[in-house]
Write an enzyme that holds these catalytic residues in place. Sequence first.
Site, PDB file in Angstrom:
ATOM      1  N   CYS A  89      -9.332   4.974   2.090  1.00 43.06           N
ATOM      2  CA  CYS A  89      -8.482   4.851   1.100  1.00 43.06           C
ATOM      3  C   CYS A  89      -7.300   5.641   0.816  1.00 43.06           C
ATOM      4  CB  CYS A  89      -9.342   5.060  -0.358  1.00 43.06           C
ATOM      5  SG  CYS A  89     -10.726   3.731  -0.627  1.00 43.06           S
ATOM      6  N   HIS A 112      -4.911  10.052  -7.332  1.00 43.38           N
ATOM      7  CA  HIS A 112      -5.906   8.921  -6.571  1.00 43.38           C
ATOM      8  C   HIS A 112      -6.659   8.354  -7.731  1.00 43.38           C
ATOM      9  CE1 HIS A 112      -7.557   7.105  -3.431  1.00 43.38           C
ATOM     10  NE2 HIS A 112      -9.120   7.353  -3.669  1.00 43.38           N
ATOM     11  N   HIS A 141      -8.074  -0.575  -7.360  1.00 42.87           N
ATOM     12  CA  HIS A 141      -7.928   0.124  -6.055  1.00 42.87           C
ATOM     13  C   HIS A 141      -7.636  -0.888  -4.948  1.00 42.87           C
ATOM     14  CE1 HIS A 141      -8.459   3.151  -3.138  1.00 42.87           C
ATOM     15  NE2 HIS A 141      -9.632   3.486  -3.548  1.00 42.87           N
TER      16      HIS A 141
END
Lengths: 374, 359
Positions: free
Chosen positions: A131, A264, A301
């Site tokens: 990620c 994040h 995400h």
Amino acid sequence: MLSGESCLEPTRDVYPGFEGTTAQVRELAPLEELSSSRYSRTDRLATVAAQDAMANSGYDSSTFRDSGIVMANTVGGLTEIDTGIAEDPAAWYRRPGSLLRGASYPFAHVADAVGEHFGIRGPRCAISVACASGAMAIALAANMLLDEAAPIMLVGGSDPLCPFTLSGFNSLRALDPKPCSPFDQNRNGLNLGEGSAVLILETLASATARNAKVLAVLRGWAMTNDAFHTTAPEKQGSGLADCIKLSMEMAEVSGDDIGYVNAHGTGTPLNDIAEANAYETAFRGRSRPIPVSSTKSYFGHCLGAAGALEAAITIMAVRAGALLPTLRLADPIDSPGVDWLRGKVKRQPLPLAMSVSSGFGGSNTVLIFGSGRS
Amino acid sequence: MTPNLPPVTITGIGSVSPYGPLAGLIPQYPPERPLEPSPITAWTSAGPRRAFLVQPFRPASVVPGLKTRRLDRLSAWALVASSLAIQDAGIDLSQVDRSRVAVVFATAFGCVELTEAFYLSAAANGWNGTDPTTFPETLASAPPSHVSLFHGLRGPNVTVSNKDFAGESALIQAASLLRHGQADLAIVLAGDALAQTLYSWYEAAGLLSPACYKSGPLPEAGGFIPSEGVAALVVESSGRRNVRPNVRPYARIGSGRWAAGGQPAEIIRQMLGGAVPSLTVCSGNGAPCATSSTTALAREISGDGAVIIPPQPFAGGLAGTGALFHLILALSSRPISGQALLLGTAGDSGFAALLLELP
């Protein structure tokens, strides 16, 4: 986003039996050549984003001929492959079109797809660091620019929704079935999204020489690893805190200079507390709490694309002087050094903002953007 | 455009390959009998199939204390190869600031064995019944993550790929991290593991050499023989290397360039700045063919008098990640010194080139 609109909605058409919340790209702008089966959905998302970025740059398309390309992703061509490939590969490859679909599997394919589609012949590579991929691609592309590997870099990330990743995160029980609420005490996991963002990087000297519209200046970047666990972040967020401090050292700024952090902020219990701890450590000594939000609460995400998309949003925040709130943040994590942005958009001049990314395997990347005027 | 990479030094080599797990160069290379592909037994196929395979070994017997039970072969090999390279470099990691050590990993296919396993679990149990322990290990970046975790390396951890030059681009990215002060030392790894889906794709695409189907002398053309393995190099900034006594530098990396097109000979000559390498190590994929496009480009750059080592069968069988093995095989094959070029080509005009100075 400025009006607080979220793209998260009940999942449709990823795989039968999955009930949850995701953000899906409904209409991928058609490009005639992309009808070819050798382009996976990852490739198509990236190519559309690259086209938009090049069109927006003010350059003639021929200018990009010797550009470098760094594209991040985690999914590669898995969107084009079904379980039959593992059950009987030889039979699967006998299906019409399957050789081309199989050829799109390597995660490097997206860089080639963008390069070949636009006739770009500079150095190209792909990055896959879970990620943190999209942000790390930008950091490495910036290094390449300084190394004079290419005069211009097209850099970004692309990842689509597909059964493989949705099933994987579902098996890990990492998904919130409802729209996620990052940094909330009662957060319950993440929502997956899909998308792509591509930035055009060039040196400030080059942009200034052509009197370009400078969207932002990448002032600092840093990469670290937690070396702690394959999926869990280190609880104190020390690896991420180090990364934040390194990026500020590079930018030659202090914690007081950063006006906003695009976090994040996945919404998982472990990530968000580690991240909050990292902000407490990295911004210790700051005169007032650091404003932080997670824009994953708007579009989920997007994995390998997340860092690039959030870099783009951070740039837009700097340009608009707009601090976006985290949606659905009712009861924030108790973290006195952090000003959890929620409610309405805050308007204020924003000379410097930070985009933070982390991922499985402990990778962290931090980017600091300043306005073109700074 | 002037490439401006710093000089960095290769000080350690480790590898896991059909030659076994090794620290340093490959002893007695080239062997009297060339390496032959082995029969594939990991899956059944219509008739015998062969490839350059890593023979099974117990990682803990090579690296004491190493636990690899839950890992796929690629991650296990990355751990073994990195440990052997660090050992070969004579580095005691307990004496090193590990926040300044980077890991750069090049792979074409990542953890394809576990990706297959994940698909099989979905086929058996449905997408809602897949295995949570397998999923994170399917990520292409899992092997270097395990390397950082095992050795406690907290610097940048990068996984890079490029269809044809992943190994070269990993070396160039690592050198760039050192130049920009983002690390003092880097473990550069490159490799892949062979899996059934991959081999079947090569076969369906008609890319395999006749040697994949029967034993005998290796043909010089007509397809390639898939390979597997992981090579690891320790690279250090020259300044850092100089403060460590008794270090054996294998090579210094001067500068590097790669591109998907353009005028390779012209760009590489510009990079060389008038230097004429006495040796070119060709890292192109495919069969060991003296007339390959890579050797032709090498001749164009260096002239007929230069020594050119053509692509080697084993390293050429690693799609895009064979560069480190090509370099290791070249260094193992002969005492060489002076300037050398590590050179790969692809397609019509794609190339990667690294200038090396050999002590």
